[in-house]
Every structure is written in C-alpha cells, then in structure tokens.
Design a protein around this motif. Structure first.
Motif, PDB file in Angstrom:
ATOM      1  N   GLY A 109      -9.679  -4.082   2.200  1.00 21.68           N
ATOM      2  CA  GLY A 109      -8.777  -4.068   1.347  1.00 21.68           C
ATOM      3  C   GLY A 109      -8.339  -5.748   1.428  1.00 21.68           C
ATOM      4  O   GLY A 109      -7.579  -5.975   0.412  1.00 21.68           O
ATOM      5  N   PRO A 149      -3.650  -6.859  -2.607  1.00 20.89           N
ATOM      6  CA  PRO A 149      -3.533  -5.858  -3.497  1.00 20.89           C
ATOM      7  C   PRO A 149      -4.615  -5.913  -4.632  1.00 20.89           C
ATOM      8  O   PRO A 149      -4.737  -4.661  -5.098  1.00 20.89           O
ATOM      9  N   GLN A 197      -7.256  -4.220  -3.302  1.00 17.96           N
ATOM     10  CA  GLN A 197      -7.078  -2.685  -3.092  1.00 17.96           C
ATOM     11  C   GLN A 197      -7.114  -2.120  -4.488  1.00 17.96           C
ATOM     12  O   GLN A 197      -7.469  -0.646  -4.429  1.00 17.96           O
ATOM     13  N   ILE A 198      -6.327  -2.561  -5.388  1.00 20.46           N
ATOM     14  CA  ILE A 198      -6.433  -1.699  -6.859  1.00 20.46           C
ATOM     15  C   ILE A 198      -8.097  -1.467  -7.234  1.00 20.46           C
ATOM     16  O   ILE A 198      -8.395  -0.487  -7.651  1.00 20.46           O
ATOM     17  N   LEU A 220      -4.855   5.227   1.634  1.00 23.38           N
ATOM     18  CA  LEU A 220      -4.408   3.958   1.328  1.00 23.38           C
ATOM     19  C   LEU A 220      -3.745   3.540   2.290  1.00 23.38           C
ATOM     20  O   LEU A 220      -2.573   3.897   2.406  1.00 23.38           O
ATOM     21  N   TRP A 221      -4.095   2.325   2.846  1.00 25.68           N
ATOM     22  CA  TRP A 221      -2.947   1.343   3.569  1.00 25.68           C
ATOM     23  C   TRP A 221      -2.770   0.405   2.933  1.00 25.68           C
ATOM     24  O   TRP A 221      -3.500  -0.792   2.759  1.00 25.68           O
ATOM     25  N   SER A 222      -1.726   0.456   2.189  1.00 23.57           N
ATOM     26  CA  SER A 222      -1.270  -0.743   1.176  1.00 23.57           C
ATOM     27  C   SER A 222      -0.709  -2.165   1.716  1.00 23.57           C
ATOM     28  O   SER A 222      -0.010  -2.228   2.698  1.00 23.57           O
ATOM     29  N   PRO A 272       2.844  -2.291  -1.433  1.00 28.33           N
ATOM     30  CA  PRO A 272       3.180  -0.781  -1.722  1.00 28.33           C
ATOM     31  C   PRO A 272       3.585  -0.681  -3.318  1.00 28.33           C
ATOM     32  O   PRO A 272       3.246   0.067  -4.123  1.00 28.33           O
ATOM     33  N   MET A 310       1.079  -0.599  -6.330  1.00 28.58           N
ATOM     34  CA  MET A 310       0.094   0.428  -6.253  1.00 28.58           C
ATOM     35  C   MET A 310       0.295   1.594  -7.129  1.00 28.58           C
ATOM     36  O   MET A 310      -0.366   2.427  -7.429  1.00 28.58           O
ATOM     37  N   SER A 361      -0.897   8.034   1.603  1.00 23.04           N
ATOM     38  CA  SER A 361      -0.434   6.820   1.783  1.00 23.04           C
ATOM     39  C   SER A 361      -0.236   6.687   3.460  1.00 23.04           C
ATOM     40  O   SER A 361       0.643   7.348   3.873  1.00 23.04           O
ATOM     41  N   THR A 364       4.277   4.017  -0.063  1.00 17.78           N
ATOM     42  CA  THR A 364       4.082   3.788  -1.489  1.00 17.78           C
ATOM     43  C   THR A 364       5.084   4.831  -2.115  1.00 17.78           C
ATOM     44  O   THR A 364       5.588   5.947  -1.663  1.00 17.78           O
ATOM     45  N   TYR A 405       2.937   9.425  -3.780  1.00 12.81           N
ATOM     46  CA  TYR A 405       1.750   9.988  -2.634  1.00 12.81           C
ATOM     47  C   TYR A 405       1.618  11.430  -2.882  1.00 12.81           C
ATOM     48  O   TYR A 405       2.586  12.101  -3.216  1.00 12.81           O
TER      49      TYR A 405
END
Length: 350
Positions: A84, A88, A91-92, A108-110, A113, A116, A132, A137, A140
């Motif tokens: 990631g 962000p 990650q997206i 997903l470890w954002s 958050p 996302m 999540s 987030t 989820y």
C-alpha cells in the motif's frame, strides 16, 4: 486480532492506523446482491483473497503480509498482497487491480479511510467482500478493529509504570520524555497525540520534546536519536508508535561509539513490536517494553477466520471484531517469546 494486529500504528497503530476512541462505524449495506452464503467454488478453483497492506516499511508489515499469504494458502485459498506504500492513491490502484482480477475477498488496511469509500463501493458492487482491517472505513462487509488511541494510551501506561518505579525518588514531573513520531498517516497523528500526554499517566514523567520525522525506519530513528542526544542529553526515556524508529533509538545507544554504556536509567518503548524487539527487552539494552495486538501468526489466523466467514456466509455482513492489547515488559517478555501471547498481565493491572 484479539491478540496483533503490530501494529499494531502506527506505529502506527502502525502505525495507522484511524478511528480513535470512537465506536465502530456502521457497516455498508450489502452491495448490489443480497447478503447470502457464497456459492460453492468449483472443484478446480480456489477462492481468492487479496491484502492491500498499509505499507511494507518495516519487519512487522512485511511479516504480516507474508504470513497472510501463507496462512490463507494453507487454508485452501489463492492469496496475495500488494504494497500500500503508505499512500491512499497506491491503495486505491491496488483495490482497482484486485477488482479487475475478480478476487472474492479484499482485506484493506487503509492509510486514509475517508478516501476509500468509492473504491470499496466499486468492489462490493462487483460482488467482492471487503474486510476493513485496523483503520475503520465507512463501508465494509466486516471490520477488524484496533483503536489506535487506546493502543498508544496502553503504551503510556506501560512506560509510566517503569518511569515511576525507576525514578521513584525523583521530583514529580521531572523525568524528561521524548516522543519520536511520524505523522504522515492518520494513525501516526492519532498515536503521537496520545503519547505526548505521558504526564497524565506518570507522576514522574515530564514531556520534553516531540521529534517529528518523515519516515519511520530504523536508520531514521538512529540518526534522530543521535541528533537529540547532541542537543538534549538529559532525555533518557523515548516513546514511539513506530517500531522502526524505536529500534533506531536502541541501536544508536547500543552501537559502537555510543556515548552511553549504562542503560539502567534509560527506557525505550514502542507500539507494535515483534520478536526481535522482545529479545531486546529480555537482554541488556535500553528497550523496556512494547504493546501490540497479538503475534503476527495469531493475527493472520483471525484474519483467515473473518475472511472465510464473510465469504461463506457464516459471519453476518457488518461483523466487527476487536483486538486485545498485549503488554510486553521485563515481567512478561519470556511468556511472549515462548508463546507469542501474554495473558498474565492485562490492562486491568495498570
């Protein structure tokens, strides 16, 4: 989870990340399909799970990613992870790639958050379950929660116990404490904001300085420790939500050419440590303690349970699980190193 997430905040907590002392947000309604048990997979096709990591900048993060893949593969899944990059946007992009591949579940470890929601909705609309992890987030299918603020507060409690016992004869609020932070992600912001409150937990501690850094690796921590010693040699206690920074501090004071040889009044503490740090706590070093949300394998076993349950329908959409904090110090480190867990000391003991 009830035992690492490592982090757990990061670091942190971990890094992390992040929901700070808040109740878990409401789960998103099921996407375009009604909630139902996943259809039986074809005999020659394994279900696929992807992990979008927080980042891979440290042993803990890499170990978690590698162990996730092995644990899920051993359980009959086709598992993978994507770095990631603590970003962000990255990650997206990783989420979109997993959607294009048609995986069954994404963990997903954002980093952020709030950024996302759209891509999570996109995944759910494609029939992909989203778990999540750590940083909640808004949307989820399942949430594995660790409260970043509470984890940092737990570190304050652990450090305060050592400070007040070690400096029992010192005047109140006279023992200088430095916080080494990395505020590039919300988890780091949340946990740094808590760690600088050390005086609220200790009668003897005095918050002296925050050393804010742009990276959380060991080399950065080592260089920052040298700089701080040059300007503030009176600081003997160091807190960090990032195990890489804490390792760097320890390495500076234990390395060749260290200006310090007596560590009896020095203490380094971190969030989301690992076995390597456990061995330092057990040895003759300034490392005194860490808090974490369980061992890497324990965490991945719990991820496996949630991923499998949300995929096959045995867990309801909106399921939330919460992590239990482990306290590792001189009195519990052997228990941690031998079992990967700590049950003899809990938050109630502080």
């Amino acid at each position: 989870m009830k035992k690492t997430l490592a982090l757990i905040l990061a670091l942190v907590m971990i890094l992390a990340l992040a929901a700070c002392g808040q109740s878990a947000p409401a789960a998103a309604p099921a996407a375009d399909k009604p909630a139902e048990a996943a259809p039986a997979a074809a005999a020659d096709k394994k279900p696929a799970a992807g992990f979008v990591t927080f980042g891979l900048g440290g042993d803990f993060f890499q170990a978690l990613a590698d162990t996730f893949v092995k644990t899920m593969n051993d359980a009959g899944w086709d598992a993978s992870y994507v770095d990631g990059e603590f970003n962000p946007t990255s990650q997206i992009a990783a989420m979109e790639n997993y959607i294009a591949q048609g995986v069954d579940v994404i963990v997903l470890w954002s980093v952020a958050p709030e950024a996302m929601d759209a891509v999570i909705s996109q995944a759910q609309a494609a029939g992909i379950k989203v778990v999540s992890f750590v940083a909640p987030t808004e949307k989820y299918d399942a949430l594995m929660l660790a409260d970043d603020a509470k984890l940092a507060d737990a570190l304050n409690k652990l450090a305060a116990k050592w400070i007040d016992e070690t400096f029992a004869d010192a005047p109140d609020h006279s023992v200088p404490v430095a916080v080494f932070s990395c505020r590039t992600a919300q988890t780091g912001v949340t946990q740094a904001d808590e760690l600088i409150k050390i005086e609220e937990y200790s009668k003897k501690a005095k918050f002296a300085k925050e050393v804010e850094l742009q990276d959380e690796n060991t080399d950065t921590g080592m260089a920052a420790a040298e700089n701080l010693y040059t300007t503030n040699p009176e600081v003997k206690v160091f807190l960090s939500a990032h195990n890489g920074l804490a390792l760097g501090i320890n390495n500076y004071f234990t390395g060749i050419g260290s200006p310090v040889t007596d560590y009896s009044d020095m203490g380094v503490f971190c969030v989301n440590g690992n076995e390597e740090i456990g061995k330092l706590i057990a040895g003759e070093t300034p490392f005194r303690g860490m808090v974490l949300t369980g061992g890497v394998q324990d965490t991945c076993d719990e991820i496996k349970g949630v991923v499998t349950g949300i995929y096959d329908g045995s867990l309801a959409t909106g399921t939330v699980t919460n992590a239990t904090t482990l306290f590792v110090n001189e009195s519990t480190v052997e228990e941690y190193l031998s079992t990967g867990n700590v049950v003899s000391v809990t938050e109630d003991d502080f």
